[in-house]
Design an enzyme around this catalytic site. Structure first.
Site, mmCIF file in Angstrom:
data_model
loop_
_atom_site.group_PDB
_atom_site.id
_atom_site.type_symbol
_atom_site.label_atom_id
_atom_site.label_comp_id
_atom_site.label_asym_id
_atom_site.label_seq_id
_atom_site.Cartn_x
_atom_site.Cartn_y
_atom_site.Cartn_z
ATOM 1 N N TYR A 74 18.153 -3.105 -18.027
ATOM 2 C CA TYR A 74 18.580 -2.587 -16.726
ATOM 3 C C TYR A 74 18.510 -1.065 -16.711
ATOM 4 C CZ TYR A 74 20.997 -2.002 -12.336
ATOM 5 O OH TYR A 74 21.293 -1.656 -11.037
ATOM 6 N N PHE A 126 1.382 10.768 8.808
ATOM 7 C CA PHE A 126 1.169 9.396 8.350
ATOM 8 C C PHE A 126 2.348 8.578 8.863
ATOM 9 C CE2 PHE A 126 1.388 5.732 5.542
ATOM 10 C CZ PHE A 126 0.126 5.224 5.766
ATOM 11 N N THR A 127 2.099 7.315 9.197
ATOM 12 C CA THR A 127 3.085 6.482 9.908
ATOM 13 C C THR A 127 4.464 6.478 9.236
ATOM 14 O OG1 THR A 127 2.158 4.606 8.695
ATOM 15 C CG2 THR A 127 1.359 4.926 10.932
ATOM 16 N N ASP A 217 2.137 14.782 -0.219
ATOM 17 C CA ASP A 217 1.970 13.332 -0.183
ATOM 18 C C ASP A 217 0.751 13.100 -1.070
ATOM 19 O OD1 ASP A 217 1.184 10.759 0.252
ATOM 20 O OD2 ASP A 217 1.565 10.792 2.410
ATOM 21 N N LYS A 260 -2.268 3.182 -4.310
ATOM 22 C CA LYS A 260 -3.620 3.671 -4.005
ATOM 23 C C LYS A 260 -4.260 4.244 -5.273
ATOM 24 C CE LYS A 260 -1.766 3.334 0.270
ATOM 25 N NZ LYS A 260 -0.603 3.944 0.843
ATOM 26 N N ARG A 384 -8.263 0.705 14.179
ATOM 27 C CA ARG A 384 -7.483 1.941 14.270
ATOM 28 C C ARG A 384 -7.865 2.601 15.591
ATOM 29 N NH1 ARG A 384 -3.132 1.200 12.007
ATOM 30 N NH2 ARG A 384 -2.759 1.732 9.848
ATOM 31 N N PHE A 451 0.031 -3.775 16.424
ATOM 32 C CA PHE A 451 -1.265 -4.127 15.814
ATOM 33 C C PHE A 451 -1.128 -5.186 14.720
ATOM 34 C CE2 PHE A 451 -0.766 -1.712 11.857
ATOM 35 C CZ PHE A 451 0.193 -0.778 12.201
#
Ligand SMILES: *Cc1c(COP(=O)(O)O)cnc(C)c1O
Length: 460
Positions: A74, A126-127, A217, A260, A384, A451
């Protein structure tokens, strides 16, 4: 004879995942059942899946071996200390807190650094990043160069910041209202477009005197480094590893979606240099993710991430990764398919407005094109455009974005060059028959992020 210098994958294949090959009638039925929305298709009906590059990479044998070394204690797992060491060595940040994925890090960073009424400038939104800034009481301002908003403009660094736009914000609100500038490498929403080292240095010089921090980011930092190496004068001889470290050196911290660049299926982290900010963040992470030595991840996930980060900054890896994307883009250009240029790091974006000029935007051209690409050869892509943009909450009118695109995102180390040929040929086939595409009618519209779950019918 002309000398050729082809790139090739710096790996060989040890295990394969079989794909189902479907027939045309099966695909017609599948997309009809899915309401002409590629998000609602079953993965088993898809032949080549280009929906996203997020969490879809193939892990190496080393990463899989690392999974067996998971220390599932843990607290104080050995894999945490390995990951921390790799983040310190590769990126140069002092502190690292693991999170379940990128948005977990964005949540904690935003709560630690943003006060109500603060201004957060960034090179395009970015969203999830913007949403967490807003939830923490901040207001996002786009300071990317104008060229980024034009799909046909061939600027080598469309992720660059317009320093005049930033200066105008400083004049209007005051530097003390701007805790940090949020810099994406590369810029996802602009089509995987990079920021230059020169621009980042200039941004650092400008913000340092004002006490404004820079937060990266860093989701696709190795891909950004590749474009610096290949496009920016003076960097051709530098390794991806050294460029990645230099990019980070101009910043104060970073959020990472390891799904990514870092070649894992799940994971992320927050990195910081400031001790006070770190202490606050490592306390907050307990509320949202888990103890600061696991942050919502299993020990094995942290081990795979530590190994994936090291693999992601290899020159041979990144050359083949982006080489494959560019190979597909060049094929499509030769076939006169209209795409966003220059070709970005993680995918090809088809310009549906130029592909289907006979369709009005309210007939959802990019959505219709994504459906046709699936019907033709079982290739799954993503819209998009007007569907993704949603509606104005007050007036109820559709937002009509300038860019109406279909995104073909390439997972890392998953598909071969022959798959790229099949994709290009299928797009070409749909292009030859484009006049027959009549558009779609929306028959079900969910309230949030439509979407993902909207349903459509074909216009007869
Ligand atoms: C995917 C992504 C994120 C969010 O990361 P998740 O791991 O999906 O939560 C943030 N920024 C960029 C640029 C991304 O592409």
């Amino acid at each position: 004879m002309m000398k050729k210098h082809s790139w090739a994958e710096p790996y060989k294949i040890k295990m394969v995942e079989l794909l189902k090959i479907t027939t045309l009638p099966q695909r017609r039925k599948a997309i009809d059942n899915a309401g002409y929305n590629t998000f609602l298709l079953k993965s088993e009906d898809v032949y080549i899946d280009l929906l996203t590059d997020s969490g879809t990479s193939a892990m190496s044998d080393q990463q899989w071996a690392g999974m067996m070394l998971g220390d599932e204690a843990y607290a104080g797992s050995a894999n945490f200390y390995h990951l921390e060491k790799v983040v310190q060595e590769v990126y140069g940040y002092k502190y690292m807190i693991p999170t379940h994925q990128g948005r977990g890090a964005e949540n904690i960073l935003s709560q630690v650094m943003i006060k109500k009424g603060d201004i957060i400038p960034g090179n395009m939104y970015f969203t999830t990043t913007r949403l967490h800034q807003e939830l923490a009481g901040g207001v996002f301002h786009d300071i990317i160069i104008e060229e980024a908003h034009d799909a046909a403009n061939y600027h080598p660094f469309k992720g660059d910041v317009d320093l005049n736009k930033l200066e105008a914000l400083v004049k209007e609100y005051g530097a003390d209202k701007i805790p940090y500038v949020c810099i994406a490498v590369t810029v996802n929403m602009a089509g995987g477009q990079p920021i230059s080292m020169g621009n980042l240095k200039a941004l650092r010089a400008y913000t340092e005197n004002l006490g404004i921090k820079i937060i990266l980011d860093m989701t696709r930092i190795a891909e950004n480094a590749y474009f610096i190496q290949n496009r920016e004068p003076g960097y051709a001889q530098r390794s991806i590893r050294s460029l990645v470290k230099e990019i980070c050196s101009y910043t104060d911290g970073a959020t990472m979606s390891a799904k990514k660049d870092a070649l894992v299926n799940i994971g992320g982290f927050l990195a910081l240099n400031n001790t006070d900010a770190y202490e606050e963040a490592s306390n907050l992470v307990v509320v949202y993710e888990g103890l600061h030595t696991y942050g919502g991840l299993a020990g094995r996930d942290m081990e795979a991430m530590a190994i994936g980060i090291k693999e992601s900054i290899s020159d041979a890896h990144i050359k083949a990764r982006i080489g494959q994307v560019i190979y597909l883009g060049e094929q499509m250009k030769q076939m006169d398919i209209p795409i966003t240029e220059p070709i970005g790091g993680h995918g090809i974006f088809i310009d549906a407005k130029r592909f289907l000029p006979h369709l009005h935007q309210e007939l959802f051209p990019a959505q219709a094109l994504a459906a046709e690409l699936f019907i033709d050869a079982g290739i799954r892509t993503m819209e998009r455009g007007i569907v993704s943009a949603g509606r104005n909450a007050k007036t109820g009118e559709n937002y009509c974005p300038k860019l109406e695109l279909v995104r073909l995102t390439i997972p890392r180390r998953v598909y071969t060059q022959a798959h790229m040929d099949v994709i290009a040929e299928s797009v070409c086939n749909v292009y030859d028959n484009r006049k027959k595409i009549k558009g779609l009618k929306m028959v079900y519209e969910p309230k949030y992020l439509r979407f993902f779950q909207a349903r459509f019918e074909k216009i007869k």
